[in-house]
Design a protein around this motif. Structure first.
Motif, PDB file in Angstrom:
ATOM      1  N   GLY A 179       9.197  -9.732 -10.173  1.00 54.04           N
ATOM      2  CA  GLY A 179       9.685  -9.130  -8.944  1.00 54.04           C
ATOM      3  C   GLY A 179       8.923  -9.590  -7.718  1.00 54.04           C
ATOM      4  N   THR A 180       8.841  -8.704  -6.715  1.00 58.38           N
ATOM      5  CA  THR A 180       8.108  -8.980  -5.483  1.00 58.38           C
ATOM      6  C   THR A 180       7.013  -7.923  -5.328  1.00 58.38           C
ATOM      7  N   LEU A 181       6.282  -8.019  -4.225  1.00 57.64           N
ATOM      8  CA  LEU A 181       5.179  -7.081  -3.989  1.00 57.64           C
ATOM      9  C   LEU A 181       5.607  -5.852  -3.197  1.00 57.64           C
ATOM     10  N   GLU A 182       6.869  -5.805  -2.762  1.00 60.63           N
ATOM     11  CA  GLU A 182       7.339  -4.658  -1.979  1.00 60.63           C
ATOM     12  C   GLU A 182       7.391  -3.382  -2.820  1.00 60.63           C
ATOM     13  N   VAL A 183       7.837  -3.519  -4.072  1.00 61.49           N
ATOM     14  CA  VAL A 183       7.896  -2.384  -5.006  1.00 61.49           C
ATOM     15  C   VAL A 183       7.261  -2.865  -6.313  1.00 61.49           C
ATOM     16  N   GLN A 187      28.066   3.697  16.365  1.00 59.05           N
ATOM     17  CA  GLN A 187      28.285   4.803  15.429  1.00 59.05           C
ATOM     18  C   GLN A 187      26.967   5.418  14.959  1.00 59.05           C
ATOM     19  N   SER A 188      25.992   4.560  14.625  1.00 55.50           N
ATOM     20  CA  SER A 188      24.738   5.061  14.047  1.00 55.50           C
ATOM     21  C   SER A 188      23.607   4.084  14.350  1.00 55.50           C
ATOM     22  N   PRO A 189      23.015   4.172  15.553  1.00 50.49           N
ATOM     23  CA  PRO A 189      21.980   3.200  15.938  1.00 50.49           C
ATOM     24  C   PRO A 189      20.739   3.227  15.046  1.00 50.49           C
ATOM     25  N   VAL A 190      20.338   4.423  14.577  1.00 52.15           N
ATOM     26  CA  VAL A 190      19.155   4.509  13.713  1.00 52.15           C
ATOM     27  C   VAL A 190      19.407   3.801  12.386  1.00 52.15           C
ATOM     28  N   TRP A 191      20.551   4.076  11.775  1.00 54.39           N
ATOM     29  CA  TRP A 191      20.911   3.426  10.509  1.00 54.39           C
ATOM     30  C   TRP A 191      21.080   1.922  10.709  1.00 54.39           C
ATOM     31  N   PHE A 192      21.662   1.524  11.833  1.00 47.66           N
ATOM     32  CA  PHE A 192      21.884   0.111  12.124  1.00 47.66           C
ATOM     33  C   PHE A 192      20.560  -0.646  12.084  1.00 47.66           C
ATOM     34  N   VAL A 193      19.523  -0.099  12.696  1.00 48.64           N
ATOM     35  CA  VAL A 193      18.206  -0.743  12.706  1.00 48.64           C
ATOM     36  C   VAL A 193      17.546  -0.644  11.329  1.00 48.64           C
ATOM     37  N   ALA A 194      17.675   0.524  10.694  1.00 45.99           N
ATOM     38  CA  ALA A 194      16.998   0.751   9.412  1.00 45.99           C
ATOM     39  C   ALA A 194      17.440  -0.237   8.338  1.00 45.99           C
ATOM     40  N   VAL A 195      18.702  -0.642   8.368  1.00 49.82           N
ATOM     41  CA  VAL A 195      19.220  -1.539   7.323  1.00 49.82           C
ATOM     42  C   VAL A 195      18.429  -2.839   7.262  1.00 49.82           C
ATOM     43  N   PHE A 196      18.020  -3.365   8.413  1.00 46.78           N
ATOM     44  CA  PHE A 196      17.260  -4.619   8.423  1.00 46.78           C
ATOM     45  C   PHE A 196      15.939  -4.469   7.660  1.00 46.78           C
ATOM     46  N   PHE A 197      15.309  -3.295   7.758  1.00 50.31           N
ATOM     47  CA  PHE A 197      14.039  -3.074   7.061  1.00 50.31           C
ATOM     48  C   PHE A 197      14.250  -2.698   5.601  1.00 50.31           C
ATOM     49  N   LEU A 198      15.446  -2.205   5.271  1.00 47.07           N
ATOM     50  CA  LEU A 198      15.738  -1.830   3.893  1.00 47.07           C
ATOM     51  C   LEU A 198      16.158  -3.028   3.037  1.00 47.07           C
ATOM     52  N   ILE A 199      16.595  -4.104   3.674  1.00 48.26           N
ATOM     53  CA  ILE A 199      17.030  -5.282   2.915  1.00 48.26           C
ATOM     54  C   ILE A 199      15.930  -5.794   1.986  1.00 48.26           C
ATOM     55  N   PRO A 200      14.667  -5.961   2.445  1.00 44.67           N
ATOM     56  CA  PRO A 200      13.620  -6.416   1.508  1.00 44.67           C
ATOM     57  C   PRO A 200      13.341  -5.423   0.372  1.00 44.67           C
ATOM     58  N   ILE A 201      13.525  -4.115   0.636  1.00 43.15           N
ATOM     59  CA  ILE A 201      13.316  -3.121  -0.419  1.00 43.15           C
ATOM     60  C   ILE A 201      14.403  -3.260  -1.482  1.00 43.15           C
ATOM     61  N   PRO A 230       0.811  -1.227   0.000  1.00 36.85           N
ATOM     62  CA  PRO A 230       0.000   0.000   0.000  1.00 36.85           C
ATOM     63  C   PRO A 230       0.841   1.272   0.000  1.00 36.85           C
ATOM     64  N   LEU A 231       2.133   1.141   0.204  1.00 40.67           N
ATOM     65  CA  LEU A 231       3.011   2.305   0.128  1.00 40.67           C
ATOM     66  C   LEU A 231       2.955   2.932  -1.260  1.00 40.67           C
ATOM     67  N   TRP A 232       2.602   2.113  -2.282  1.00 38.80           N
ATOM     68  CA  TRP A 232       2.612   2.583  -3.667  1.00 38.80           C
ATOM     69  C   TRP A 232       1.210   2.814  -4.219  1.00 38.80           C
ATOM     70  N   ARG A 233       0.192   2.637  -3.393  1.00 38.39           N
ATOM     71  CA  ARG A 233      -1.169   2.869  -3.854  1.00 38.39           C
ATOM     72  C   ARG A 233      -1.562   4.327  -3.610  1.00 38.39           C
ATOM     73  N   ARG A 234      -2.465   4.804  -4.439  1.00 33.64           N
ATOM     74  CA  ARG A 234      -2.966   6.165  -4.280  1.00 33.64           C
ATOM     75  C   ARG A 234      -4.486   6.158  -4.262  1.00 33.64           C
ATOM     76  N   PRO A 235      -5.107   6.857  -3.288  1.00 31.84           N
ATOM     77  CA  PRO A 235      -4.456   7.712  -2.293  1.00 31.84           C
ATOM     78  C   PRO A 235      -3.734   6.888  -1.221  1.00 31.84           C
ATOM     79  N   LEU A 236      -2.694   7.458  -0.661  1.00 34.53           N
ATOM     80  CA  LEU A 236      -1.913   6.780   0.370  1.00 34.53           C
ATOM     81  C   LEU A 236      -2.724   6.714   1.653  1.00 34.53           C
TER      82      LEU A 236
END
Length: 321
Positions: A289-293, A163-177, A20-26
């Motif tokens: 592809g996948t359904l993420e994008v 060094q970067s706790p926010v980025w450290f966590v974010a990477v796990f969620f960015l892997i599927p993207i 749904p990240l790519w559906r409109r309206p969001l």
């Protein structure tokens, strides 16, 4: 919905829809529900992340050890071999070997595995196991060892929680993207003439089981696990590397069960098989592809499982012919 003669089972939530990240309206509520469903409370993503943490903690080198090639590479190979075998064969026994769940939620009406001369050793299961363990696990391990070594020697950028706790966590969620982007374009390449001769080995499996997910030609494994080369560009931690490659390997296994999921007490307890990708194994020229994008929607190759999508595919084939 697809007819019963095409499929033994189709999911209730048809037609298939992209994130749904790519559906409109969001609709923010739908977006949050989508990602919560991918991670909470107990999903394949969570299981793979936990396995990656255990593998990193107990069966991986330190960066100091990885600076020089050694026995640690063999440890990674044995770890990956054990993981691939236990996950794939465990799911195979549940869904196909012992058939403990029964056939009700199996997508394809044909039995898995099958026998035939198109398979190595004339047997689909032996074919799938051979290519998964001999080629898949080996290429998975070589990529992981290469990047461990590169991180240890300063050829790949490394970050950390401190060094970067926010980025450290974010990477796990960015892997599927990232996986959605990389997989779509590599998959399209593999369906192009000169490369399809390698990808054809995977497409022997028009009906699939867990061992089918990583059953590929070595050339395809080189391209498939090439997703890890992003670690030469983006600052990550070795735990991200282990998780990334494990996600790529084990997710291929869990999404090829051929069943919608694990059911108990009349409820789906764990989503596993991916009908979106099962359509690709049946019809070849859809759902790369996948359904993420929604790459397939943007390039006209999306099949949402409806008769209208099937008609569009036939129309494209007539135009191409």
């Amino acid at each position: 919905m697809s007819t019963r003669k095409d499929w033994n089972h189709t999911p209730e939530d048809m037609p298939i829809r992209v994130s749904p990240l790519w559906r409109r309206p969001l609709v923010l509520r739908d977006v949050l529900a989508w990602y919560a469903g991918a991670w909470l409370p107990w999903t394949s993503n969570v299981a793979i992340l936990l396995l990656a943490i255990l593998a990193y903690t107990y069966a991986s080198p330190t960066l100091a050890e990885a600076a020089t090639p050694g026995l640690w590479i063999g440890v990674i190979w044995l770890r990956n071999l054990a993981l691939a075998f236990c996950v794939a064969h465990g799911l195979h026994l549940v869904f196909h070997g012992r058939g403990w769940q029964g056939p009700d939620h199996k997508y394809d009406p044909r039995p898995y595995p099958r026998r035939g001369r198109m398979f190595t050793l004339d047997d689909q299961l032996k074919d799938n196991m051979l290519w998964t363990l001999a080629s898949g696990v080996t290429l998975w391990t070589l990529y992981e060892a290469l990047i461990w070594w590169a991180m240890a020697n300063g050829y790949a950028p490394v970050t950390s929680w401190s060094q970067s706790p926010v980025w450290f966590v974010a990477v796990f969620f960015l892997i599927p993207i990232w996986e959605s982007f990389y997989f779509y374009w590599i998959h399209r390449l593999l369906h192009w003439g000169p490369f399809y001769r390698f990808h054809a080995l995977h497409h022997r499996n028009t009906d699939v089981g867990p061992w089918s997910g990583l059953s590929m030609h070595p050339v395809e494994h080189v391209l498939y696990f090439g997703t890890a080369l992003i670690h030469f560009v983006v600052p990550t931690h070795p735990l991200h590397l282990v998780t990334h490659l494990m996600f790529y390997a084990l997710y291929a296994i869990t999404t090829h069960t051929g069943f919608e999921g694990f059911w108990a007490g009349g409820r789906k307890r764990l989503h596993l098989g991916n009908f979106h990708h099962q359509l690709h194994h049946r019809y070849f020229e859809v759902n790369y592809g996948t359904l993420e994008v929604p790459w397939d929607m943007w390039f006209g190759t999306f099949d949402d499982g409806t008769p209208e999508a099937r008609a569009r595919l036939r129309g494209r084939k007539r135009q191409a012919g």
